[in-house]
Design a protein around this motif. Structure first.
Motif, PDB file in Angstrom:
ATOM      1  N   VAL A 354      48.752  31.649  40.926  1.00  0.00           N
ATOM      2  CA  VAL A 354      48.385  30.863  39.751  1.00  0.00           C
ATOM      3  C   VAL A 354      47.968  29.452  40.138  1.00  0.00           C
ATOM      4  CG1 VAL A 354      49.232  29.899  37.580  1.00  0.00           C
ATOM      5  CG2 VAL A 354      49.833  32.226  38.218  1.00  0.00           C
ATOM      6  N   SER A 355      48.758  28.801  41.000  1.00  0.00           N
ATOM      7  CA  SER A 355      48.398  27.402  41.320  1.00  0.00           C
ATOM      8  C   SER A 355      49.113  26.905  42.565  1.00  0.00           C
ATOM      9  CB  SER A 355      48.747  26.488  40.136  1.00  0.00           C
ATOM     10  OG  SER A 355      50.138  26.522  39.879  1.00  0.00           O
ATOM     11  N   PHE A 356      49.251  27.733  43.596  1.00  0.00           N
ATOM     12  CA  PHE A 356      49.895  27.248  44.817  1.00  0.00           C
ATOM     13  C   PHE A 356      49.079  26.092  45.388  1.00  0.00           C
ATOM     14  CE2 PHE A 356      50.748  27.447  49.437  1.00  0.00           C
ATOM     15  CZ  PHE A 356      52.106  27.160  49.388  1.00  0.00           C
ATOM     16  N   ASN A 357      49.759  24.983  45.676  1.00  0.00           N
ATOM     17  CA  ASN A 357      49.100  23.740  46.103  1.00  0.00           C
ATOM     18  C   ASN A 357      48.133  23.215  45.043  1.00  0.00           C
ATOM     19  OD1 ASN A 357      48.653  23.696  49.769  1.00  0.00           O
ATOM     20  ND2 ASN A 357      50.382  23.126  48.490  1.00  0.00           N
ATOM     21  N   GLY A 358      48.304  23.652  43.811  1.00  0.00           N
ATOM     22  CA  GLY A 358      47.399  23.212  42.755  1.00  0.00           C
ATOM     23  C   GLY A 358      46.037  23.860  42.787  1.00  0.00           C
ATOM     24  N   ILE A 359      45.869  24.885  43.621  1.00  0.00           N
ATOM     25  CA  ILE A 359      44.582  25.568  43.736  1.00  0.00           C
ATOM     26  C   ILE A 359      44.492  26.634  42.648  1.00  0.00           C
ATOM     27  CG2 ILE A 359      43.141  27.024  45.218  1.00  0.00           C
ATOM     28  CD1 ILE A 359      44.433  25.631  47.620  1.00  0.00           C
ATOM     29  N   GLU A 360      43.384  26.654  41.939  1.00  0.00           N
ATOM     30  CA  GLU A 360      43.203  27.592  40.836  1.00  0.00           C
ATOM     31  C   GLU A 360      43.010  29.015  41.351  1.00  0.00           C
ATOM     32  OE1 GLU A 360      39.839  26.169  38.741  1.00  0.00           O
ATOM     33  OE2 GLU A 360      40.823  24.337  38.026  1.00  0.00           O
ATOM     34  N   PRO A 361      43.334  30.010  40.517  1.00  0.00           N
ATOM     35  CA  PRO A 361      43.051  31.400  40.897  1.00  0.00           C
ATOM     36  C   PRO A 361      41.563  31.601  41.165  1.00  0.00           C
ATOM     37  CG  PRO A 361      44.492  31.316  38.979  1.00  0.00           C
ATOM     38  CD  PRO A 361      44.016  29.914  39.216  1.00  0.00           C
ATOM     39  N   LEU A 362      41.265  32.612  41.934  1.00  0.00           N
ATOM     40  CA  LEU A 362      39.886  32.896  42.329  1.00  0.00           C
ATOM     41  C   LEU A 362      39.029  33.201  41.103  1.00  0.00           C
ATOM     42  CD1 LEU A 362      37.929  33.375  44.723  1.00  0.00           C
ATOM     43  CD2 LEU A 362      38.694  35.762  44.718  1.00  0.00           C
ATOM     44  N   GLU A 363      37.981  32.434  40.933  1.00  0.00           N
ATOM     45  CA  GLU A 363      37.050  32.630  39.821  1.00  0.00           C
ATOM     46  C   GLU A 363      36.211  33.889  40.067  1.00  0.00           C
ATOM     47  OE1 GLU A 363      35.877  31.883  36.176  1.00  0.00           O
ATOM     48  OE2 GLU A 363      36.965  30.260  37.174  1.00  0.00           O
ATOM     49  N   THR A 364      36.044  34.699  39.013  1.00  0.00           N
ATOM     50  CA  THR A 364      35.286  35.942  39.140  1.00  0.00           C
ATOM     51  C   THR A 364      34.109  35.942  38.175  1.00  0.00           C
ATOM     52  OG1 THR A 364      37.277  37.184  39.746  1.00  0.00           O
ATOM     53  CG2 THR A 364      35.395  38.463  38.992  1.00  0.00           C
ATOM     54  N   TYR A 365      32.953  36.388  38.689  1.00  0.00           N
ATOM     55  CA  TYR A 365      31.756  36.569  37.887  1.00  0.00           C
ATOM     56  C   TYR A 365      31.306  38.018  38.041  1.00  0.00           C
ATOM     57  CZ  TYR A 365      31.697  31.480  38.248  1.00  0.00           C
ATOM     58  OH  TYR A 365      32.042  30.159  38.210  1.00  0.00           O
ATOM     59  N   CYS A 366      30.740  38.595  36.984  1.00  0.00           N
ATOM     60  CA  CYS A 366      30.277  39.972  37.040  1.00  0.00           C
ATOM     61  C   CYS A 366      28.805  40.049  36.670  1.00  0.00           C
ATOM     62  CB  CYS A 366      31.091  40.851  36.091  1.00  0.00           C
ATOM     63  SG  CYS A 366      32.786  41.127  36.633  1.00  0.00           S
ATOM     64  N   ILE A 367      28.080  40.874  37.408  1.00  0.00           N
ATOM     65  CA  ILE A 367      26.678  41.151  37.083  1.00  0.00           C
ATOM     66  C   ILE A 367      26.544  42.662  36.932  1.00  0.00           C
ATOM     67  CG2 ILE A 367      25.841  39.117  38.304  1.00  0.00           C
ATOM     68  CD1 ILE A 367      25.003  40.949  40.604  1.00  0.00           C
ATOM     69  N   ASP A 368      25.506  43.099  36.210  1.00  0.00           N
ATOM     70  CA  ASP A 368      25.288  44.542  36.075  1.00  0.00           C
ATOM     71  C   ASP A 368      23.829  44.874  36.261  1.00  0.00           C
ATOM     72  OD1 ASP A 368      24.039  43.798  33.700  1.00  0.00           O
ATOM     73  OD2 ASP A 368      25.779  44.277  32.453  1.00  0.00           O
TER      74      ASP A 368
END
Length: 368
Positions: A354-368
């Motif tokens: 969730v926020s270890f070292n204040g780093i945000e979770p991996l952002e995900t984008y989807c294409i089709d």
């Protein structure tokens, strides 16, 4: 071709790194390919691999259902239009409250491996179908389950009889050969053990062969067709009539559909070794590099290259991705350069903290 499509998206939109991009057309193609390899199978995608809504919709559109492990995954799948009958609660470790919630949402298929869980199911999911998971020996996989799940095969028949005596539908047996299993013969022991249970218990009809189908990272693995061919041969060898087959793939459905773009944060020489630090590490997407189990591929790698240690960005000393596995990256690599990590659609964003070292979770984008 999927990588090309993803790179065009990245070039056009320039999202902040690190980020994961999923091509959902690849997800749908993998589902159809796996279904085609078996006679009348029921595919239940392991949601834990990547629960992105667009991924779930692609699985549904291709004819798959879902292997869920929690109330949260149930809600996510139903929200994307899945019918309750396409969900199977595959986690054998669940609270009574989780069973009751699943049943209230229409889930009627559960996997179990312990008598106490069967008693909870009989009380809170009356009449539900149950499959007993066995622990069977298999060749080593990249990420094995150890002894956490599954009863001894000799206990499966008594557990199924106990389930039936409590009014549950004793439907069949299950096993899993381990994640990223490169040996197609790994399913043979489980199928052989299952056949013995079928011979002991009347009325069984369902055989869940798990997931585990590998994908090519740096070392080649069999094709989906080769896995299916080997498993069909095992079924013919051990069963007089093929039962209903359930597949629970996760990695094989979504891994090759994804690509992570990362930025180099720092390049440094430490005790005669070149260290390359990325803005993604063990805690924000690359958890499967623990023990260097999954060796991802990096691009681009043009020009002169040299050996590297690859590490993540956090202040945790364990956030080192590859120190023993030989890797070479371009000698010209500098802070600010971008790298692509291939075949990263599975067990990346879903493992991100969730926020270890204040780093945000991996952002995900989807294409089709």
């Amino acid at each position: 071709m999927s990588h090309d499509r993803i790179r065009r998206f990245l070039g056009e939109h320039q999202p902040r790194t690190p980020c994961l991009v999923i091509d959902t057309s690849v997800v749908a193609a993998r589902v159809r390919e796996l279904i085609a390899g078996f006679p009348h199978p029921r595919l239940r995608y392991a949601v834990k691999a990547n629960p992105e809504p667009a991924v779930l919709r692609a699985v549904l559109a291709a004819g798959g259902g879902f292997d869920v492990a929690s109330p949260g995954e149930i809600d996510t799948c139903l929200a994307q239009g899945a019918a309750p009958e396409t969900l199977s609660y595959g986690n054998t470790i669940k609270k009574p409250a989780d069973i009751a919630y699943a049943f209230s949402r229409g889930v009627r298929e559960f996997t179990t491996d312990a008598e106490s869980d069967i008693e909870h199911l009989a009380e809170l999911a009356p009449g539900a179908s149950v499959t007993v998971r066995m622990l069977v020996d298999a060749p080593a996989s990249a990420t094995p389950f150890g002894r956490k799940f599954g009863c001894d095969p000799a206990e499966a028949a008594p557990l199924l009889r106990r389930a039936a005596s409590l009014g549950l539908d004793a439907a069949g047996v299950a096993f899993h050969p381990g994640s990223q299993q490169a040996d197609p013969s790994a399913w043979d022991n489980g199928i052989a053990a299952a056949a013995k249970v079928f011979a002991e218990v009347d009325g069984l009809r369902r055989l869940n062969i798990g997931g585990g189908f590998g994908i090519t990272y740096r070392s080649p693995v069999p094709t989906p067709q080769a896995y299916a061919s080997a498993i069909r041969a095992c079924l013919r060898a051990h069963f007089p009539h093929t039962p209903e087959i359930v597949l629970e793939p996760g990695r094989a459905v979504v891994a090759e559909a994804g690509l992570i773009r990362t930025e180099v944060v720092l390049v440094a020489n430490r005790d005669g070794h070149r260290w390359v630090y990325l803005d993604i590490g063990r805690y924000n997407g690359l958890a499967e590099t623990e023990n260097e189990a999954i060796p991802y591929r990096f691009e681009p790698c043009e020009g002169p290259r040299g050996p590297v240690v690859i590490a993540g960005p956090t202040c945790d000393g364990d956030d080192v991705l590859y120190q023993r596995t030989p890797y070479e990256l371009p000698l010209a690599l500098r802070a600010g350069d971008r790298l692509d990590i291939l075949d990263t659609g599975a067990y990346t964003a879903s493992y991100s903290s969730v926020s270890f070292n204040g780093i945000e979770p991996l952002e995900t984008y989807c294409i089709d």
